[in-house]
Motif scaffolding. Structure first.
Motif, PDB file in Angstrom:
ATOM      1  N   ALA A  10       0.979  -1.308   0.011  1.00 24.66           N
ATOM      2  CA  ALA A  10      -0.022   0.051   0.006  1.00 24.66           C
ATOM      3  C   ALA A  10       0.869   1.266  -0.062  1.00 24.66           C
ATOM      4  CB  ALA A  10      -0.940   0.000   1.240  1.00 24.66           C
ATOM      5  N   GLY A  11       0.455   2.205  -0.679  1.00 22.55           N
ATOM      6  CA  GLY A  11       0.968   3.558  -0.636  1.00 22.55           C
ATOM      7  C   GLY A  11       2.347   3.660  -1.401  1.00 22.55           C
ATOM      8  N   VAL A  12       2.190   2.987  -2.626  1.00 21.23           N
ATOM      9  CA  VAL A  12       3.262   3.024  -3.706  1.00 21.23           C
ATOM     10  C   VAL A  12       2.570   3.602  -4.962  1.00 21.23           C
ATOM     11  CG1 VAL A  12       2.863   0.705  -4.727  1.00 21.23           C
ATOM     12  CG2 VAL A  12       5.257   1.493  -4.349  1.00 21.23           C
ATOM     13  N   GLY A  13       1.356   4.018  -4.873  1.00 20.59           N
ATOM     14  CA  GLY A  13       0.765   4.414  -6.154  1.00 20.59           C
ATOM     15  C   GLY A  13       0.593   3.374  -7.099  1.00 20.59           C
ATOM     16  N   LYS A  14       0.215   2.160  -6.513  1.00 21.85           N
ATOM     17  CA  LYS A  14      -0.144   1.019  -7.696  1.00 21.85           C
ATOM     18  C   LYS A  14      -1.279   1.185  -8.515  1.00 21.85           C
ATOM     19  CE  LYS A  14      -0.193  -2.039  -4.725  1.00 21.85           C
ATOM     20  NZ  LYS A  14      -1.614  -2.883  -4.584  1.00 21.85           N
ATOM     21  N   THR A  17      -1.077   4.505 -10.772  1.00 23.85           N
ATOM     22  CA  THR A  17      -0.163   4.192 -12.155  1.00 23.85           C
ATOM     23  C   THR A  17      -0.789   3.054 -12.995  1.00 23.85           C
ATOM     24  OG1 THR A  17       1.621   4.391 -10.221  1.00 23.85           O
ATOM     25  CG2 THR A  17       2.134   3.976 -12.469  1.00 23.85           C
ATOM     26  N   SER A  18      -1.346   1.991 -12.310  1.00 21.33           N
ATOM     27  CA  SER A  18      -1.915   0.986 -13.215  1.00 21.33           C
ATOM     28  C   SER A  18      -2.987   1.425 -13.972  1.00 21.33           C
ATOM     29  CB  SER A  18      -2.488  -0.150 -12.250  1.00 21.33           C
ATOM     30  OG  SER A  18      -1.511  -0.679 -11.595  1.00 21.33           O
ATOM     31  N   LYS A  19      -3.916   2.404 -13.416  1.00 22.91           N
ATOM     32  CA  LYS A  19      -4.965   3.068 -14.277  1.00 22.91           C
ATOM     33  C   LYS A  19      -4.399   3.640 -15.521  1.00 22.91           C
ATOM     34  CE  LYS A  19      -7.733   4.161 -11.028  1.00 22.91           C
ATOM     35  NZ  LYS A  19      -8.363   5.433 -10.232  1.00 22.91           N
ATOM     36  N   ALA A  20      -3.568   4.714 -14.989  1.00 25.05           N
ATOM     37  CA  ALA A  20      -2.908   5.333 -16.158  1.00 25.05           C
ATOM     38  C   ALA A  20      -2.234   4.515 -17.353  1.00 25.05           C
ATOM     39  CB  ALA A  20      -1.841   6.354 -15.480  1.00 25.05           C
ATOM     40  N   LEU A  21      -1.570   3.478 -16.862  1.00 25.71           N
ATOM     41  CA  LEU A  21      -1.015   2.495 -17.831  1.00 25.71           C
ATOM     42  C   LEU A  21      -1.932   2.012 -18.696  1.00 25.71           C
ATOM     43  CD1 LEU A  21       1.873   1.462 -18.484  1.00 25.71           C
ATOM     44  CD2 LEU A  21       1.154  -0.638 -17.043  1.00 25.71           C
ATOM     45  N   ALA A  22      -3.237   1.416 -18.075  1.00 29.53           N
ATOM     46  CA  ALA A  22      -4.174   0.879 -18.904  1.00 29.53           C
ATOM     47  C   ALA A  22      -4.737   1.848 -19.868  1.00 29.53           C
ATOM     48  CB  ALA A  22      -5.138   0.371 -17.895  1.00 29.53           C
ATOM     49  N   ALA A  28      -7.906  -2.910 -20.550  1.00 28.16           N
ATOM     50  CA  ALA A  28      -8.860  -3.023 -19.241  1.00 28.16           C
ATOM     51  C   ALA A  28      -7.710  -2.839 -17.938  1.00 28.16           C
ATOM     52  CB  ALA A  28      -9.411  -4.196 -19.595  1.00 28.16           C
ATOM     53  N   TYR A  29      -8.754  -2.537 -16.921  1.00 24.08           N
ATOM     54  CA  TYR A  29      -7.886  -2.588 -15.730  1.00 24.08           C
ATOM     55  C   TYR A  29      -8.461  -3.078 -14.677  1.00 24.08           C
ATOM     56  CZ  TYR A  29      -6.972  -0.011 -11.247  1.00 24.08           C
ATOM     57  OH  TYR A  29      -6.699   0.550  -9.970  1.00 24.08           O
ATOM     58  N   LEU A  30      -7.776  -4.064 -13.753  1.00 19.36           N
ATOM     59  CA  LEU A  30      -8.715  -4.793 -12.910  1.00 19.36           C
ATOM     60  C   LEU A  30      -7.840  -4.341 -11.354  1.00 19.36           C
ATOM     61  CD1 LEU A  30     -10.700  -6.874 -12.277  1.00 19.36           C
ATOM     62  CD2 LEU A  30      -8.941  -8.782 -12.550  1.00 19.36           C
ATOM     63  N   ASP A  31      -8.464  -4.028 -10.582  1.00 19.56           N
ATOM     64  CA  ASP A  31      -8.334  -3.690  -9.115  1.00 19.56           C
ATOM     65  C   ASP A  31      -8.515  -4.718  -8.378  1.00 19.56           C
ATOM     66  OD1 ASP A  31      -7.904  -2.561  -6.635  1.00 19.56           O
ATOM     67  OD2 ASP A  31      -9.016  -0.776  -7.033  1.00 19.56           O
ATOM     68  N   ARG A 158       5.372  -8.639 -15.784  1.00 13.65           N
ATOM     69  CA  ARG A 158       5.347  -9.014 -14.516  1.00 13.65           C
ATOM     70  C   ARG A 158       6.267  -7.830 -13.500  1.00 13.65           C
ATOM     71  NH1 ARG A 158       7.584 -14.432 -13.918  1.00 13.65           N
ATOM     72  NH2 ARG A 158       6.416 -14.805 -11.942  1.00 13.65           N
ATOM     73  N   VAL A 159       5.413  -7.031 -12.847  1.00 14.91           N
ATOM     74  CA  VAL A 159       6.216  -5.849 -12.172  1.00 14.91           C
ATOM     75  C   VAL A 159       5.822  -5.793 -10.960  1.00 14.91           C
ATOM     76  CG1 VAL A 159       6.387  -3.371 -11.908  1.00 14.91           C
ATOM     77  CG2 VAL A 159       6.199  -4.221 -14.184  1.00 14.91           C
ATOM     78  N   LEU A 160       6.791  -5.683  -9.828  1.00 18.78           N
ATOM     79  CA  LEU A 160       6.747  -5.510  -8.256  1.00 18.78           C
ATOM     80  C   LEU A 160       6.892  -4.044  -8.229  1.00 18.78           C
ATOM     81  CD1 LEU A 160       6.184  -6.788  -5.348  1.00 18.78           C
ATOM     82  CD2 LEU A 160       8.530  -6.663  -5.346  1.00 18.78           C
ATOM     83  N   LEU A 161       6.040  -3.285  -7.914  1.00 14.33           N
ATOM     84  CA  LEU A 161       6.187  -1.812  -7.682  1.00 14.33           C
ATOM     85  C   LEU A 161       6.169  -1.568  -6.210  1.00 14.33           C
ATOM     86  CD1 LEU A 161       6.022   0.896  -9.474  1.00 14.33           C
ATOM     87  CD2 LEU A 161       3.630   0.898  -9.060  1.00 14.33           C
ATOM     88  N   THR A 162       7.364  -0.915  -6.016  1.00 20.03           N
ATOM     89  CA  THR A 162       7.734  -0.666  -4.681  1.00 20.03           C
ATOM     90  C   THR A 162       8.527   0.661  -4.255  1.00 20.03           C
ATOM     91  OG1 THR A 162       8.716  -1.887  -2.649  1.00 20.03           O
ATOM     92  CG2 THR A 162       9.933  -1.835  -4.667  1.00 20.03           C
ATOM     93  N   ALA A 163       8.470   0.931  -3.082  1.00 17.90           N
ATOM     94  CA  ALA A 163       9.066   2.018  -2.444  1.00 17.90           C
ATOM     95  C   ALA A 163       9.770   2.139  -1.105  1.00 17.90           C
ATOM     96  CB  ALA A 163       8.216   3.450  -2.876  1.00 17.90           C
TER      97      ALA A 163
END
Ligand code: C5P
Length: 237
Positions: A10-14, A17-22, A28-31, A158-163
């Motif tokens: 949580a808190g990484v902007g997932k 960012t995922s929505k903008a990428l889609a 399509a975008y699945l949360d 496949r991406v691990l988005l982290t901070a």
């Protein structure tokens, strides 16, 4: 069909960012977090006790099962208009409430609940429901905690988005100050950290599995993070 799987804490902007990428690719975008949140909202709505010392896993699973199999639940995978519905009514705001946020890990940690949701998520990603009609099967961005490892380990990207943890805490605090409350309806950074701790006992989203690209955006802004992801998708096309 390009499948993009994005996991992270949580808190990484997932989500943003995922929505903008889609949107960028017309995918399509699945949360998937929204699905666990909706299941939790439904349990609370149905009067299931999620505060018990030993929550009733069988009752919770049966209740969540009814939500999905009896067609109460629906989700929009259009990144311009993402929505989650119960009996045709949007519950997008309700699922971000403090009450849902503080109970979602109880529901998401039950293996039989996860099996139900994972099956539904795989169907969405395979285009059996939603994504096809939205994006003509061009692609989908699915984000959560176990997409790269369990839901779609064979995804093209496949991406691990982290901070770094302190960066995530700062972003949460800034978000709370800006909106007058936190994104999740009043849950502060400490509660988010507690949710990450509870969730990480069930799914591994803190280190990248084999073949998963780690994107650490501690020192990247939103646009720079999006650029990195756009390039990863373009490389897979
Ligand atoms: O992404 P978000 O913070 O909205 O997720 C809400 C909750 O849903 C997480 O805290 C976690 O308990 C659960 N979740 C999960 N697996 C996923 C996505 C979310 O267990 N793939």
């Amino acid at each position: 069909m390009i499948r993009v799987a994005i996991d992270g804490p949580a808190g990484v902007g997932k989500s943003s960012t995922s929505k903008a990428l889609a949107k960028y690719f017309g995918f399509a975008y699945l949360d998937t977090g929204a699905m666990y949140r909706a299941a939790t909202w439904w349990c609370l709505d149905q009067g299931v006790d999620l505060d018990a010392e030993q929550p009733d896993a069988d009752l919770i699973t049966a209740t969540v099962g009814r939500f999905f199999t009896d067609d109460h639940f629906d989700i929009s995978v259009n990144p311009d208009d993402p929505d989650v519905m119960s009996d045709g009514e949007s519950i997008a705001e309700e699922i971000r409430s403090a009450e849902v946020s503080s109970h979602v890990s109880v529901v998401s940690s039950i293996p039989s609940v996860r099996r139900l949701l994972i099956a539904a998520q795989r169907a969405f990603i395979a285009g059996e429901d939603g994504p096809d009609s939205f994006s003509n099967g061009a692609g989908i961005v699915a984000e959560g905690r176990d997409i790269t490892t369990v839901v779609a380990p064979d995804a093209e990207v496949r991406v691990l988005l982290t901070a770094r943890e302190e960066v995530r805490a700062q972003r949460r605090a800034a978000q709370s100050a800006q909106s007058g409350q936190s994104e999740h309806g009043g849950v502060g950074t400490d509660d988010v950290a507690a949710r990450d701790r509870a969730d990480s006992k069930v799914t591994n989203f803190l280190s990248a599995a084999d073949g998963v690209t780690t994107v650490d955006n501690s020192d990247l802004d939103f646009g720079e993070t999006l650029d990195v992801l756009v390039r990863l998708v373009e490389d897979a096309m």
